[in-house]
Design a protein around this motif. Sequence first.
Motif, PDB file in Angstrom:
ATOM      1  N   GLN A  60      21.510   0.098 -13.135  1.00  0.00           N
ATOM      2  CA  GLN A  60      22.611  -0.169 -12.214  1.00  0.00           C
ATOM      3  C   GLN A  60      23.813   0.734 -12.468  1.00  0.00           C
ATOM      4  O   GLN A  60      24.475   1.168 -11.537  1.00  0.00           O
ATOM      5  CB  GLN A  60      23.011  -1.633 -12.302  1.00  0.00           C
ATOM      6  CG  GLN A  60      21.945  -2.524 -11.684  1.00  0.00           C
ATOM      7  CD  GLN A  60      22.215  -3.993 -11.867  1.00  0.00           C
ATOM      8  OE1 GLN A  60      23.131  -4.372 -12.590  1.00  0.00           O
ATOM      9  NE2 GLN A  60      21.424  -4.813 -11.214  1.00  0.00           N
ATOM     10  N   SER A  64      25.281   3.301  -9.890  1.00  0.00           N
ATOM     11  CA  SER A  64      26.709   3.240  -9.568  1.00  0.00           C
ATOM     12  C   SER A  64      27.329   4.636  -9.647  1.00  0.00           C
ATOM     13  O   SER A  64      28.112   5.026  -8.786  1.00  0.00           O
ATOM     14  CB  SER A  64      27.402   2.272 -10.535  1.00  0.00           C
ATOM     15  OG  SER A  64      28.748   2.069 -10.169  1.00  0.00           O
ATOM     16  N   ASP A 109      25.947  -0.559  -4.661  1.00  0.00           N
ATOM     17  CA  ASP A 109      25.625   0.001  -5.967  1.00  0.00           C
ATOM     18  C   ASP A 109      26.882   0.358  -6.740  1.00  0.00           C
ATOM     19  O   ASP A 109      26.977   0.126  -7.949  1.00  0.00           O
ATOM     20  CB  ASP A 109      24.756   1.251  -5.809  1.00  0.00           C
ATOM     21  CG  ASP A 109      23.322   0.898  -5.455  1.00  0.00           C
ATOM     22  OD1 ASP A 109      22.924  -0.247  -5.725  1.00  0.00           O
ATOM     23  OD2 ASP A 109      22.619   1.753  -4.912  1.00  0.00           O
ATOM     24  N   LEU A 112      28.381  -2.668  -8.060  1.00  0.00           N
ATOM     25  CA  LEU A 112      27.507  -3.416  -8.951  1.00  0.00           C
ATOM     26  C   LEU A 112      27.589  -3.003 -10.401  1.00  0.00           C
ATOM     27  O   LEU A 112      28.084  -3.730 -11.232  1.00  0.00           O
ATOM     28  CB  LEU A 112      26.078  -3.253  -8.473  1.00  0.00           C
ATOM     29  CG  LEU A 112      25.174  -4.161  -9.231  1.00  0.00           C
ATOM     30  CD1 LEU A 112      25.705  -5.565  -9.058  1.00  0.00           C
ATOM     31  CD2 LEU A 112      23.806  -4.076  -8.678  1.00  0.00           C
ATOM     32  N   GLY A 113      27.060  -1.858 -10.727  1.00  0.00           N
ATOM     33  CA  GLY A 113      26.952  -1.470 -12.127  1.00  0.00           C
ATOM     34  C   GLY A 113      28.280  -0.974 -12.630  1.00  0.00           C
ATOM     35  O   GLY A 113      28.438   0.149 -13.016  1.00  0.00           O
TER      36      GLY A 113
ATOM     37  N   GLN B  60      18.747 -11.848  -9.682  1.00  0.00           N
ATOM     38  CA  GLN B  60      19.912 -11.612  -8.828  1.00  0.00           C
ATOM     39  C   GLN B  60      19.904 -12.493  -7.586  1.00  0.00           C
ATOM     40  O   GLN B  60      20.946 -12.954  -7.147  1.00  0.00           O
ATOM     41  CB  GLN B  60      19.974 -10.142  -8.437  1.00  0.00           C
ATOM     42  CG  GLN B  60      20.394  -9.277  -9.606  1.00  0.00           C
ATOM     43  CD  GLN B  60      20.354  -7.803  -9.283  1.00  0.00           C
ATOM     44  OE1 GLN B  60      19.913  -7.400  -8.214  1.00  0.00           O
ATOM     45  NE2 GLN B  60      20.821  -7.008 -10.222  1.00  0.00           N
ATOM     46  N   LEU B 112      25.293  -9.287  -4.097  1.00  0.00           N
ATOM     47  CA  LEU B 112      24.235  -8.514  -4.716  1.00  0.00           C
ATOM     48  C   LEU B 112      22.824  -8.836  -4.335  1.00  0.00           C
ATOM     49  O   LEU B 112      22.141  -8.089  -3.676  1.00  0.00           O
ATOM     50  CB  LEU B 112      24.362  -8.682  -6.212  1.00  0.00           C
ATOM     51  CG  LEU B 112      24.890  -7.390  -6.684  1.00  0.00           C
ATOM     52  CD1 LEU B 112      25.549  -7.551  -7.989  1.00  0.00           C
ATOM     53  CD2 LEU B 112      23.733  -6.448  -6.718  1.00  0.00           C
TER      54      LEU B 112
END
Lengths: 191, 191
Positions: A60, A64, A109, A112-113, B60, B112
Motif C-alpha cells: 500500500q 501510495s 491509494d 491509503l498507504g 479491509q 477503502l
Amino acid sequence: MSSRQGVRPGGRSARVQASVHTAVRELMEDRGREALTVPLVAQRAGVTPSTVYRRWGTLQELLSDVAVERLRPDTEPEDHGDLRSDLTAWAEQFLDEMSSASGRAYIRDALLGDPDGDNAGQCSAYAAEQINVILARARDRGENTPDVETAMDRVVAPLMYRILFRPAGLDAAYARRLVAGLVGVRGTGGR
Amino acid sequence: MSSRQGVRPGGRSARVQASVHTAVRELMEDRGREALTVPLVAQRAGVTPSTVYRRWGTLQELLSDVAVERLRPDTEPEDHGDLRSDLTAWAEQFLDEMSSASGRAYIRDALLGDPDGDNAGQCSAYAAEQINVILARARDRGENTPDVETAMDRVVAPLMYRILFRPAGLDAAYARRLVAGLVGVRGTGGR
DNA sequence: TCCTTAAAGCAACGAGTTTGCGTTAAGCGA
DNA sequence: TCGCTTAACGCAAACTCGTTGCTTTAAGGA
C-alpha cells in the motif's frame, strides 16, 4: 516519511526505484489493481521482494507513492483570458481526470498507504498550487479574486467529496456551477 | 454489495456477524488498528478464519463494514432554536468526531474496502439525512433555508476534504465560518 | 585505489490466505 | 411437527505472502 525520495539519487538505488515504479504501472494495466502483490511487482521489476519490503514497507505504501507521482499535474493551467474561464476549465479537467475509475483508484491509494498523511497533503498541495497560479494570473489582470482557501473550500472540496463519496451523477455542469458560485463572491476568509 | 445485510437475518449467521463485528471493535481498542488480522478477529469471535474470508473476502471489506456501522449517527441533531445554531452545533460535533484519530481511521476504512462505493455513499447519506432534519426543522419555523445539496457542498464537503487531505489546523472556528458562509445565502441550486 | 557503508540478494521461517469437503442448522413446505 | 433443501460454518491441507538474519554488491568519499 512516505515519499521515497533521497535514497541515493544516482546509481543502483535509483534504477531499482524506477523499475519498481514502472513495474507497478505496467501490472496495473495488465492485470488490474487487485492482482498486484509485492512478489509479482518485484519479479516484473527484476528485483527481490525483500528489496521492495525494505524500501516501502508494504504494498500500500508503494502504491501510495506511485499514486502521488501520477497525480502530480504535469502542466500549468491553461490561460483563457479571465478568472472564471480559467477556473472552469481547470475544474472540468480536474473532475474529468479524478472521477475516472483509474483516477479514483489513485486517490484512494494515495490516501491509503499513508499513515502520517504526507501523501494526501501532497495531493491537496498540487491542487492548491494550480489554483494559486490561476488566481495570481487573475490578480495580475486586475481582477477581483477570492483567496486560495476559499477556492479550495468552494470548488476543490465539493468535487473531491463527491468523487469519493457519491461518484454517481457527477458532470461538467456541476463543476461549472461550483465555479460560478465562487467567482463574483468575495473571499470569506477561508480559514 | 458491500454492506453485509440480508444473510439470513436471524439465527447462526446473525450471531456470527454480530460476534465478528464486536470482535473487531474490541480488538481495535485493545491492540490498535494495525494489529488486526483475520485469524485474530476470528479467534476472538469464536469463529474460523475461513468463515470470515468467505463472508467478507478481505480484512479491509470487514473493516469497511464495521466502519460504516460506527459512522452511523445515533441521535437526531439537537434543536437550538434556529438554523444557524443547529447547523453550527452539528458541524462542530461532526468535525470533532470525524477529525479524531479513530474517526479518520473509520472514514478511511469505509472508503477503502469498498470497490463499488456503497459504503462511502452510505456515509454521505448519513450526513445528508442529518442536515435534512435540520433544514426541515428550519423550514417549519418559517426560516429561509438553502437546499441539502448546497449545504453538503458548503459545509460537509470542505470539512471532510480537510479531514482527509489536510488534517492539520482544523478547529471549531473553521466549522463555524463555513456555516456562517452558508446561512444568509440562498441555495445556488446545488447540482 | 581502497575503505566504508547503504542497499540489494538469498534463503529459510512464520503468518496469512485460499480451497475442497464434510457437517450443521435456517428456512420452508407437506 | 417433521423432513427436505441449501446456505453457511468448521476443519485441515496446500499455497502464497510477508519477515528477517546473513551475505554480497556497488556508491560515494578519502
